[in-house]
Design a protein around this motif. Structure first.
Motif, PDB file in Angstrom:
ATOM      1  N   TYR A 132       0.837  -1.203   0.000  1.00  0.00           N
ATOM      2  CA  TYR A 132       0.000   0.000   0.000  1.00  0.00           C
ATOM      3  C   TYR A 132       0.870   1.250   0.000  1.00  0.00           C
ATOM      4  O   TYR A 132       0.591   2.226  -0.706  1.00  0.00           O
ATOM      5  CB  TYR A 132      -0.900  -0.032   1.229  1.00  0.00           C
ATOM      6  N   THR A 133       1.949   1.217   0.776  1.00  0.00           N
ATOM      7  CA  THR A 133       2.877   2.348   0.813  1.00  0.00           C
ATOM      8  C   THR A 133       3.455   2.618  -0.570  1.00  0.00           C
ATOM      9  O   THR A 133       3.530   3.766  -1.019  1.00  0.00           O
ATOM     10  CB  THR A 133       4.009   2.074   1.818  1.00  0.00           C
ATOM     11  N   LEU A 136       0.947   4.352  -2.673  1.00  0.00           N
ATOM     12  CA  LEU A 136       0.794   5.760  -2.320  1.00  0.00           C
ATOM     13  C   LEU A 136       1.960   6.595  -2.821  1.00  0.00           C
ATOM     14  O   LEU A 136       1.773   7.675  -3.398  1.00  0.00           O
ATOM     15  CB  LEU A 136       0.667   5.910  -0.798  1.00  0.00           C
ATOM     16  N   GLY A 141      -1.139   6.930  -5.473  1.00  0.00           N
ATOM     17  CA  GLY A 141      -2.426   6.584  -4.905  1.00  0.00           C
ATOM     18  C   GLY A 141      -3.227   5.577  -5.710  1.00  0.00           C
ATOM     19  O   GLY A 141      -4.365   5.262  -5.357  1.00  0.00           O
ATOM     20  N   VAL A 143      -4.220   2.213  -6.200  1.00  0.00           N
ATOM     21  CA  VAL A 143      -4.134   1.029  -5.343  1.00  0.00           C
ATOM     22  C   VAL A 143      -5.006  -0.090  -5.907  1.00  0.00           C
ATOM     23  O   VAL A 143      -6.227   0.079  -6.036  1.00  0.00           O
ATOM     24  CB  VAL A 143      -4.594   1.347  -3.907  1.00  0.00           C
ATOM     25  N   PHE A 148      -5.999  -3.450  -1.173  1.00  0.00           N
ATOM     26  CA  PHE A 148      -6.891  -2.792  -0.214  1.00  0.00           C
ATOM     27  C   PHE A 148      -7.738  -3.808   0.549  1.00  0.00           C
ATOM     28  O   PHE A 148      -8.024  -3.623   1.738  1.00  0.00           O
ATOM     29  CB  PHE A 148      -7.795  -1.783  -0.930  1.00  0.00           C
ATOM     30  N   ILE A 160      -7.153   2.347   8.692  1.00  0.00           N
ATOM     31  CA  ILE A 160      -6.702   2.461   7.303  1.00  0.00           C
ATOM     32  C   ILE A 160      -6.555   3.931   6.930  1.00  0.00           C
ATOM     33  O   ILE A 160      -5.588   4.320   6.248  1.00  0.00           O
ATOM     34  CB  ILE A 160      -7.688   1.763   6.351  1.00  0.00           C
ATOM     35  N   LEU A 161      -7.498   4.754   7.381  1.00  0.00           N
ATOM     36  CA  LEU A 161      -7.395   6.194   7.126  1.00  0.00           C
ATOM     37  C   LEU A 161      -6.145   6.763   7.788  1.00  0.00           C
ATOM     38  O   LEU A 161      -5.402   7.551   7.177  1.00  0.00           O
ATOM     39  CB  LEU A 161      -8.637   6.913   7.634  1.00  0.00           C
ATOM     40  N   THR A 164      -3.076   5.748   5.871  1.00  0.00           N
ATOM     41  CA  THR A 164      -2.980   6.512   4.631  1.00  0.00           C
ATOM     42  C   THR A 164      -2.453   7.912   4.895  1.00  0.00           C
ATOM     43  O   THR A 164      -1.528   8.392   4.210  1.00  0.00           O
ATOM     44  CB  THR A 164      -4.360   6.602   3.950  1.00  0.00           C
ATOM     45  N   TYR A 165      -3.014   8.569   5.889  1.00  0.00           N
ATOM     46  CA  TYR A 165      -2.625   9.948   6.195  1.00  0.00           C
ATOM     47  C   TYR A 165      -1.173  10.023   6.661  1.00  0.00           C
ATOM     48  O   TYR A 165      -0.391  10.860   6.184  1.00  0.00           O
ATOM     49  CB  TYR A 165      -3.550  10.522   7.262  1.00  0.00           C
ATOM     50  N   THR A 167       1.320   7.857   6.242  1.00  0.00           N
ATOM     51  CA  THR A 167       2.269   7.494   5.191  1.00  0.00           C
ATOM     52  C   THR A 167       2.433   8.624   4.192  1.00  0.00           C
ATOM     53  O   THR A 167       3.562   8.961   3.790  1.00  0.00           O
ATOM     54  CB  THR A 167       1.809   6.210   4.486  1.00  0.00           C
ATOM     55  N   CYS A 168       1.324   9.248   3.806  1.00  0.00           N
ATOM     56  CA  CYS A 168       1.414  10.370   2.864  1.00  0.00           C
ATOM     57  C   CYS A 168       2.122  11.565   3.500  1.00  0.00           C
ATOM     58  O   CYS A 168       2.857  12.291   2.817  1.00  0.00           O
ATOM     59  CB  CYS A 168       0.017  10.765   2.389  1.00  0.00           C
TER      60      CYS A 168
END
Length: 213
Positions: A132-133, A136, A141, A143, A148, A160-161, A164-165, A167-168
C-alpha cells in the motif's frame, strides 16, 4: 548545507520553537551552529523549519497526531520507513529504521524493507502495508483492489485512514527533506555525467557500439 538558512537561537521568539531547541539540543546550545541530536542527525530540519513558526507548529502537530493514533505503531513505522526508501530520502528511511528497532522489530524485517517484495519475514498484513505504501508513494495513490482488501480484512476503516494519512505525510517530509537538502539528505545529486576519457572528444558513442562510425 541546507538550501535554506538555519535560524539561530538568538533570532527565535516563538516559544514552541525554543522549547524544541532546548529539548533536542540543550538550553546552552545554538543548534544552527552546534549541530547534532541524540539520534546522530545534524538537526537542521528543526532550524530550517524555524523559518516559519506556522509551518513548524503544523508539522509538530502532525507528529503528535500520528503518535496518538490507534494504528499499531509497528505498521505505522513500516509505512513511514518504506515511504522514506521509496522516495529516496536517506533521512526518513534512516530515522524510521531506528524507530522500528526501538519498537522491537526484528533486524531481519528492518533490513528487508528495501526488498520487501522478495522477503519471507513479513506477515500478510505487513506485506499489504508495504504494498500500500508503494502504491501511495510510487503510484500516486493508484491502489489495486487486492491490496486494499487485505487491509480491510485486518484493520478497521479508521486505522486504514490513519495509515494513509501518516504514510502520505511522511512521503511529504521525505520529499521536502530531499528538496531542501536537510539532515542526511544533504548530499550531492548521484546522477551526473561521467566524463569520457581524455581525447575521446565528440565521437558518436552509438556509432562506436554499432560499428557504423
Amino acid at each position: 548545507m541546507p538550501r535554506l538558512r538555519e535560524v539561530p537561537r538568538a533570532e527565535v521568539t516563538d516559544e514552541q520553537i525554543l522549547f524544541f531547541y532546548d529539548r533536542l539540543f540543550a538550553p546552552d546550545r545554538d543548534p544552527a551552529v552546534d549541530h547534532g541530536t541524540a539520534t546522530g542527525s545534524p538537526g537542521d530540519w528543526w532550524t530550517v523549519f524555524a523559518q516559519s513558526p506556522d509551518v513548524f507548529r503544523h508539522a509538530v502537530r502532525g507528529f503528535a497526531l500520528y503518535r496518538g493514533a490507534d494504528l499499531d505503531p509497528v505498521l505505522r513505522e513500516l509505512g513511514q520507513c518504506r515511504a522514506g526508501w521509496a522516495r529516496g530520502s536517506q533521512f526518513v528511511f534512516s530515522q524510521h529504521c531506528k524507530q522500528m528497532r526501538a519498537l522491537g522489530m526484528p533486524e531481519e524485517k528492518i533490513a528487508s524493507i528495501p526488498h520487501w517484495q522478495t522477503a519471507g519475514c513479513y506477515s500478510p498484513l505487513e506485506r499489504a502495508v508495504l504494498a500500500y505504501t508503494d502504491c501511495l508513494v510510487l503510484d500516486g495513490g493508484r491502489v489495486p483492489d487486492g491490496v486494499f482488501e487485505v487491509l480491510r480484512e485486518h484493520l478497521p476503516e479508521k486505522e486504514i485512514l490513519q495509515l494513509t494519512y501518516i504514510t502520505c505525510m511522511y512521503d511529504m517530509h521525505a520529499t521536502m527533506s530531499r528538496a531542501l537538502r536537510l539532515e542526511f539528505d544533504d548530499r550531492p545529486e548521484p546522477v551526473v555525467e561521467v566524463a569520457a576519457p581524455e581525447g575521446y572528444g565528440t565521437r558518436d558513442i552509438a556509432a562506436d557500439l554499432t560499428g557504423e562510425g
